[in-house]
Design an enzyme around this catalytic site. Structure first.
Site, PDB file in Angstrom:
ATOM      1  N   GLY A  90      12.173  54.085  29.633  1.00 49.63           N
ATOM      2  CA  GLY A  90      10.736  54.303  29.614  1.00 49.63           C
ATOM      3  C   GLY A  90      10.134  54.330  28.230  1.00 49.63           C
ATOM      4  N   ARG A  91      10.972  54.462  27.212  1.00 49.70           N
ATOM      5  CA  ARG A  91      10.462  54.458  25.831  1.00 49.70           C
ATOM      6  C   ARG A  91      11.480  53.845  24.882  1.00 49.70           C
ATOM      7  NH1 ARG A  91      11.292  60.153  22.965  1.00 49.70           N
ATOM      8  NH2 ARG A  91      13.132  60.898  24.071  1.00 49.70           N
ATOM      9  N   ASP A 123       4.165  57.966  27.389  1.00 51.63           N
ATOM     10  CA  ASP A 123       3.482  57.107  26.422  1.00 51.63           C
ATOM     11  C   ASP A 123       4.431  56.137  25.733  1.00 51.63           C
ATOM     12  OD1 ASP A 123       4.871  58.760  24.690  1.00 51.63           O
ATOM     13  OD2 ASP A 123       3.100  59.705  23.812  1.00 51.63           O
ATOM     14  N   ASP A 250      22.215  59.670  34.548  1.00 52.75           N
ATOM     15  CA  ASP A 250      21.625  58.629  33.699  1.00 52.75           C
ATOM     16  C   ASP A 250      21.934  58.864  32.226  1.00 52.75           C
ATOM     17  OD1 ASP A 250      19.631  60.759  34.573  1.00 52.75           O
ATOM     18  OD2 ASP A 250      18.637  60.019  32.767  1.00 52.75           O
ATOM     19  N   ASN A 251      22.534  59.999  31.901  1.00 49.14           N
ATOM     20  CA  ASN A 251      22.963  60.278  30.528  1.00 49.14           C
ATOM     21  C   ASN A 251      24.480  60.267  30.403  1.00 49.14           C
ATOM     22  OD1 ASN A 251      20.279  60.631  29.817  1.00 49.14           O
ATOM     23  ND2 ASN A 251      20.330  62.837  30.127  1.00 49.14           N
TER      24      ASN A 251
END
EC number: 2.7.7.-
Length: 492
Positions: A90-91, A123, A250-251
């Site tokens: 996402g970033r 963002d 996911d990590n």
């Protein structure tokens, strides 16, 4: 002066549903604040060219180098035990892959490089504080000999990001053997896309576990390989008091590297229940829970691979369960071997396990500092009769006083002389770790005062974690009461 990246991209050649093609979002005023020059050279990059205005633009995502893949990877994941079917980068944007000077394929990823189709409400940006934390801790882990992603560069963007409080924006260039996670397999398995699971497994075998291709059952060999690497990795964490803080699937790296440092921290006073992460309200990822959580995560991977292990699902489950049953033995062997080395034991005796466990119990009872207790024991190995410096670390030394004669008796059975034992113990018991209060002070200096001198200093200290450096003695000290960090935050 053109900055050349010798890209050799493989993940971007997989089917389009494995990722989204997206360019980084340009930033206002990129400013390179740190370049890892030795790592750049190892990757086949020219550090002098990277350390330039053009290099800063590339490392900030404002300019995309020729040959870049520029993709955001798709993945799912269990977050604190709850399954989320779509997460993804996402970033972060994977610029591409290079073959380093050791012949190993490495990902080059920009973290904080703008929104992607996986950003949801985010963002896509990163704040300076978390970027510095990951740079410091990942490079410290590498120096400590723990498999980890690496940090190539940190760049200020010249923009502010909306966090609490508002912070300067930054981009981290992260290097990894790959960014493939347990959650990557879950993304496709949860959609019933067996062809994609198989394609991903084949890619992982070729990239990370080539020996599995020669096995009678390549996918079983893949699962066993991931289990072994994760068991070894978690054992290494436990040797240095490292608490990941957010061990979601996911990590969990398929390559067996520490990834996604977020709210990570290091234990000061030894307590297996230690938690720092502000979002880990139930202590799911506490220090002592990390081994069983790793097995839980690996079980989720095994579920994804069941259809590849056998055409009969029941038989596939049975095969997977047998493989998972090997985790405990592998972890325990690595964990106990690590503790034996930390205690100066070169040979094996039946009582060693109990001796190690009792030292940890004494530390917990006496509220001793984890890192310094082992280091001072190393220092005392030259004269095992005098353990005063170790004893002084215990608020209540009763249990330690009972333990100490047993340790003296045990090392007397070794053929090593005291000097050799001390040398070997100092090579596995660091004097310097990224103490939470020191890392926080570095971040505050940079964020509040644009002062990066403390950042450079802590990197220099932590690059030699096993060698005592007299002028940096303060970095070895536990926090004073007013310096203690009680919570860490993921920064997203």
């Amino acid at each position: 002066m053109t900055v050349h990246f010798p890209f050799d991209n493989s993940y971007a050649a997989l089917p389009e549903n494995f990722f989204a093609r997206v360019a980084p979002t340009p930033v206002a005023a990129p400013r390179l604040i740190k370049l890892n020059r030795p790592l750049a050279q190892r990757l086949g990059l020219d550090p002098d060219r990277l350390d330039s205005p053009e290099g800063a633009e590339i490392l900030a995502g404002t300019r995309v180098p020729e040959g870049a893949a520029s993709i955001a990877m798709a993945y799912a994941g269990h977050q604190f035990g709850n399954f989320v079917p779509q997460l993804g980068d996402g970033r972060a944007i994977l610029l591409g892959e290079v073959i380093d000077r050791d012949g190993v394929r490495r990902d080059i990823q920009l973290k904080g490089s703008g929104r992607t189709p996986f950003s949801r409400m985010g963002d896509g940006r990163a704040a300076l504080g978390p970027v510095l934390r990951e740079y410091i801790v990942s490079e410290a882990m590498a120096a400590l000999g723990v498999p980890t992603t690496r940090s190539l560069a940190a760049v200020l963007t010249g923009e502010r990001v909306l966090r609490d409080p508002i912070q300067p924006g930054a981009v981290l260039t992260r290097i990894a053997s790959s960014h493939i996670r347990v959650g990557t397999f879950q993304f496709f398995a949860s959609r019933g896309d067996r062809d994609a699971v198989r394609a991903l497994a084949d890619h992982v075998i070729a990239r990370h576990y080539p020996e599995a291709a020669e096995a009678d059952s390549p996918y079983l060999a893949l699962l066993e390989g991931v289990i072994a690497r994760q068991a070894d990795l978690i054992a290494r964490w436990m040797m240095i008091g490292f608490i990941h803080g957010v061990m979601n699937t996911d990590n969990t790296s398929i390559a067996g590297e520490t990834i996604d440092y977020g709210p990570c921290a290091y234990m000061d006073t030894f307590d297996p229940k230690t938690v720092f992460s502000s979002i880990d309200h139930m202590g799911r990822y506490a220090f002592g829970n990390q081994p069983p959580i790793a097995l839980w995560n690996l079980t989720r991977l095994a579920e994804c691979l069941v259809p590849l292990l056998s055409d009969d699902d029941d038989k596939g489950v049975e095969i997977a369960q047998r493989a998972l049953g090997g985790f405990a033995d592998r972890f325990n062997a690595a964990y106990l071997a690590g503790l034996a080395a930390k205690l100066g034991l070169a040979t094996t005796q039946p009582e060693d396990t109990q001796l190690a466990q009792d030292f940890l119990a004494a530390m917990a009872k006496g509220r001793a500092d984890f890192t310094l207790a082992f280091r001072r024991l190393s220092d005392a190995a030259i004269d095992p009769v005098d353990l005063g410096a170790v004893r002084a670390l215990f608020d209540d030394p009763t249990a330690f006083d009972e333990w100490a004669p047993r340790w003296r008796s045990r090392i007397s059975l070794e053929e090593q002389n005291n000097t050799a034992r001390q040398t070997e113990m100092r090579e596995v018991n660091p004097i310097y770790i990224p103490r939470n209060h020191r890392v926080e002070a570095v971040i505050r200096a940079a964020v509040d005062h644009d002062d990066f001198a403390p950042f450079e200093e802590i990197l220099a200290v932590l690059s030699n974690p096993f060698r005592e450096q007299a002028k940096f003695a303060r970095y070895a000290e536990p926090p004073q009461l007013h310096e203690r960090v009680l919570e860490t935050f993921c920064g997203t």
